[in-house]
Design a protein around this motif. Structure first.
Motif, PDB file in Angstrom:
ATOM      1  N   ASP A 116       0.953  -1.236   0.127  1.00 18.82           N
ATOM      2  CA  ASP A 116      -0.007   0.022  -0.032  1.00 18.82           C
ATOM      3  C   ASP A 116       0.843   1.097  -0.130  1.00 18.82           C
ATOM      4  N   ALA A 117       0.491   2.434  -0.664  1.00 16.97           N
ATOM      5  CA  ALA A 117       1.385   3.514  -0.818  1.00 16.97           C
ATOM      6  C   ALA A 117       1.451   3.948   0.637  1.00 16.97           C
ATOM      7  N   SER A 118       0.702   4.103   1.353  1.00 15.12           N
ATOM      8  CA  SER A 118       0.809   4.357   2.843  1.00 15.12           C
ATOM      9  C   SER A 118       1.823   3.772   3.694  1.00 15.12           C
ATOM     10  N   ALA A 119       2.396   2.663   3.369  1.00 13.39           N
ATOM     11  CA  ALA A 119       3.107   2.103   4.086  1.00 13.39           C
ATOM     12  C   ALA A 119       4.556   2.664   4.280  1.00 13.39           C
ATOM     13  N   GLU A 120       5.024   2.375   5.400  1.00 12.84           N
ATOM     14  CA  GLU A 120       6.567   3.242   5.838  1.00 12.84           C
ATOM     15  C   GLU A 120       7.542   2.621   4.964  1.00 12.84           C
ATOM     16  N   LEU A 121       8.225   3.483   4.103  1.00 12.03           N
ATOM     17  CA  LEU A 121       9.402   2.783   3.206  1.00 12.03           C
ATOM     18  C   LEU A 121      10.156   1.697   4.118  1.00 12.03           C
ATOM     19  N   GLY A 122      10.812   2.151   5.007  1.00  8.51           N
ATOM     20  CA  GLY A 122      11.849   1.334   5.736  1.00  8.51           C
ATOM     21  C   GLY A 122      11.337   0.328   6.308  1.00  8.51           C
ATOM     22  N   ARG A 123      10.278   0.517   6.995  1.00  5.55           N
ATOM     23  CA  ARG A 123       9.608  -0.915   7.551  1.00  5.55           C
ATOM     24  C   ARG A 123       9.235  -1.888   6.406  1.00  5.55           C
ATOM     25  N   MET A 124       8.726  -1.338   5.197  1.00  6.47           N
ATOM     26  CA  MET A 124       8.605  -2.200   4.005  1.00  6.47           C
ATOM     27  C   MET A 124      10.012  -2.987   3.550  1.00  6.47           C
ATOM     28  N   VAL A 125      10.897  -2.173   3.682  1.00 13.29           N
ATOM     29  CA  VAL A 125      12.250  -2.807   3.064  1.00 13.29           C
ATOM     30  C   VAL A 125      12.599  -3.861   4.291  1.00 13.29           C
ATOM     31  N   THR A 126      12.453  -3.706   5.312  1.00 10.89           N
ATOM     32  CA  THR A 126      12.622  -4.639   6.700  1.00 10.89           C
ATOM     33  C   THR A 126      11.725  -5.939   6.491  1.00 10.89           C
ATOM     34  N   PHE A 127      10.431  -5.665   6.123  1.00 13.62           N
ATOM     35  CA  PHE A 127       9.346  -6.900   6.034  1.00 13.62           C
ATOM     36  C   PHE A 127       9.911  -7.670   5.075  1.00 13.62           C
ATOM     37  N   CYS A 128      10.340  -7.016   3.877  1.00  9.42           N
ATOM     38  CA  CYS A 128      10.671  -7.803   2.760  1.00  9.42           C
ATOM     39  C   CYS A 128      11.877  -8.651   2.996  1.00  9.42           C
ATOM     40  N   ALA A 129      12.970  -7.905   3.395  1.00  9.47           N
ATOM     41  CA  ALA A 129      14.151  -8.623   3.980  1.00  9.47           C
ATOM     42  C   ALA A 129      13.988  -9.848   4.780  1.00  9.47           C
ATOM     43  N   LYS A 130      13.164  -9.743   5.708  1.00  9.11           N
ATOM     44  CA  LYS A 130      12.695 -10.962   6.322  1.00  9.11           C
ATOM     45  C   LYS A 130      12.286 -12.051   5.774  1.00  9.11           C
ATOM     46  N   ARG A 131      11.885 -11.683   4.643  1.00  7.87           N
ATOM     47  CA  ARG A 131      11.020 -13.062   3.850  1.00  7.87           C
ATOM     48  C   ARG A 131      12.131 -13.149   2.686  1.00  7.87           C
ATOM     49  N   ASP A 132      13.487 -12.823   3.038  1.00 10.95           N
ATOM     50  CA  ASP A 132      14.598 -13.024   1.819  1.00 10.95           C
ATOM     51  C   ASP A 132      14.301 -12.428   0.718  1.00 10.95           C
ATOM     52  N   LEU A 133      13.756 -11.030   0.594  1.00  9.54           N
ATOM     53  CA  LEU A 133      13.637 -10.335  -0.628  1.00  9.54           C
ATOM     54  C   LEU A 133      14.590  -9.106  -0.443  1.00  9.54           C
ATOM     55  N   GLY A 134      15.412  -9.072  -1.190  1.00  5.52           N
ATOM     56  CA  GLY A 134      16.412  -7.831  -1.101  1.00  5.52           C
ATOM     57  C   GLY A 134      16.310  -6.738  -2.202  1.00  5.52           C
ATOM     58  N   GLY A 135      17.459  -6.120  -2.576  1.00  6.13           N
ATOM     59  CA  GLY A 135      17.477  -5.288  -3.582  1.00  6.13           C
ATOM     60  C   GLY A 135      17.384  -3.857  -3.113  1.00  6.13           C
ATOM     61  N   MET A 136      16.735  -3.651  -2.001  1.00  4.69           N
ATOM     62  CA  MET A 136      16.466  -2.137  -1.849  1.00  4.69           C
ATOM     63  C   MET A 136      17.012  -1.743  -0.426  1.00  4.69           C
ATOM     64  N   GLU A 137      18.154  -2.493  -0.179  1.00  4.24           N
ATOM     65  CA  GLU A 137      19.020  -1.963   1.370  1.00  4.24           C
ATOM     66  C   GLU A 137      19.401  -0.715   1.316  1.00  4.24           C
ATOM     67  N   GLY A 138      19.699   0.097   0.217  1.00  7.87           N
ATOM     68  CA  GLY A 138      20.004   1.511   0.168  1.00  7.87           C
ATOM     69  C   GLY A 138      18.977   2.291   0.808  1.00  7.87           C
ATOM     70  N   LEU A 139      17.807   1.953   0.499  1.00  8.92           N
ATOM     71  CA  LEU A 139      16.319   2.681   1.004  1.00  8.92           C
ATOM     72  C   LEU A 139      16.279   2.587   2.318  1.00  8.92           C
ATOM     73  N   ILE A 140      16.960   1.905   3.075  1.00  2.76           N
ATOM     74  CA  ILE A 140      16.352   1.692   4.389  1.00  2.76           C
ATOM     75  C   ILE A 140      16.275   2.703   5.172  1.00  2.76           C
ATOM     76  N   GLY A 141      17.225   3.824   5.239  1.00  2.00           N
ATOM     77  CA  GLY A 141      17.213   5.018   6.141  1.00  2.00           C
ATOM     78  C   GLY A 141      16.349   6.216   5.563  1.00  2.00           C
TER      79      GLY A 141
END
Ligand code: EPU
Length: 302
Positions: free
Chosen positions: A102-127
């Motif tokens: 959803d567009a309202s999701a917090e970007l950093g939280r979304m990156v972490t959520f995906c990471a925990k499911r072994d989906l990467g690529g967006m590491e640089g966007l975390i902060g």
């Protein structure tokens, strides 16, 4: 601006709209600057066209707000209301290598959520602060990564046709801090395709980016991130620094001592202070280097 039309006020709850009268944009935005207006939080994507038609019919201008992390808002009572998506639960759903967000999701939280499911690529966007919708609209990026790379579909409200459309990734152009979305398009949801990567590996990438960011950016202070885009082949931060402008202030608006392209609100800066500082620095860079710096921060003038 306050909505006073009783018919509109009565219709909003049924359309899934939660209204916060006289909300302070200074309290919502990361810069801590901005006046007051009615804030309409939308709980249902489907009813957005109806809500916006209702506002149009009532002659009430509006603006779309994401997370408020890259935004400089005018002071005082604002001449438009602000529309924002409410966060659904869950705001991210994973199917294989796809993340429906959803567009309202917090970007950093979304990156972490995906990471925990072994989906990467967006590491640089975390902060990078803000929402996925805001990141999408401007193709947010950091440390060589841009969100646009992973976009396969975007669900968007198109103000021009007053419709909700689903665009394929290849129908959208993503450039440096710029996309082909119209200024009044409202991001609703996105489908990302992410490479599989073990969580541990992703975490390592995230740690490196976090360290770099902590070392070079004023993270604890109120700011909207970088104020100017980097001109092709040059660095706005380096030029401002070379001119000795770190610490330059107008009222409480101040060029950060840590990173010269971050301007911070060191207390109770007004929009006027911040705009005056931006204009002053732009002029000094133009005179010294011949570059006309373009805003990276989005400005909502009254
Ligand atoms: N530099 C200075 N002095 C400063 C700041 C920077 O000399 O005060 C030099 C650095 O030493 C470096 C160069 O300028 O050699 C570039 O600096 P940095 O690596 O910090 O990157 P940037 O180009 O200033 C961009 C993005 C940031 C993003 C970083 C990391 C833009 C406008 N900024 O900054 O994004 O976090 O790279 O990838 O593209 C934002 O968009 O709001 C933002 C903060």
């Amino acid at each position: 601006m306050r909505i006073e039309d009783q018919k509109i006020l009565a219709a909003l709850p049924d359309l899934g709209v939660d209204r916060k009268p006289g909300a302070s944009l200074a309290e919502i935005t990361y810069l801590g600057i901005g006046g007051t207006t009615d804030l309409l939080r939308m709980k249902k994507h489907e009813s957005i066209p109806d809500v916006l038609n209702l506002l149009d019919a009532g002659g009430i201008p509006f603006k779309f707000l994401g997370g408020g992390s890259n935004l400089l808002v005018a002071d005082g009572e604002l001449p438009w209301v602000v529309v924002q998506l409410a966060q659904p639960d869950p705001d991210v759903v994973i199917e294989g290598n796809f993340a429906m967000v959803d567009a309202s999701a917090e970007l950093g939280r979304m990156v972490t959520f995906c990471a925990k499911r072994d989906l990467g690529g967006m590491e640089g966007l975390i902060g990078v602060p803000g929402t996925v919708g805001g990141a999408l609209r401007m193709n947010a990026g950091a440390y060589g990564i841009q969100i646009g790379t992973y976009v396969r579909e975007v669900k968007v409200y198109r103000a021009a046709g007053r419709t909700i459309e689903v665009l394929k990734g290849d129908q959208i152009s993503f450039e440096y801090r710029h996309t082909s979305f119209a200024p009044d398009d409202m991001m609703l949801a996105v489908k990302l395709e992410l490479p599989s990567k073990p969580f541990r590996e992703i975490l390592q990438g995230i740690r490196i980016c976090n360290e770099k960011r902590r070392a070079s950016q004023p993270l604890g202070q109120k700011s909207a991130g970088c104020i100017f885009k980097n001109p092709p082949g040059a660095s706005a931060g380096r030029m401002i620094d070379e001119l000795g402008l770190k610490g330059l202030s107008v009222g409480d608006a101040r060029v950060s001592d840590r990173h010269a392209n971050f301007f911070v609100n060191a207390g109770t800066a007004s929009a006027e202070d911040m705009l005056a500082l931006i204009a002053d620095v732009r002029e000094r860079v133009r005179k010294a280097y011949g570059f006309e710096l373009e805003n990276e921060v989005v400005v909502w003038n009254a």
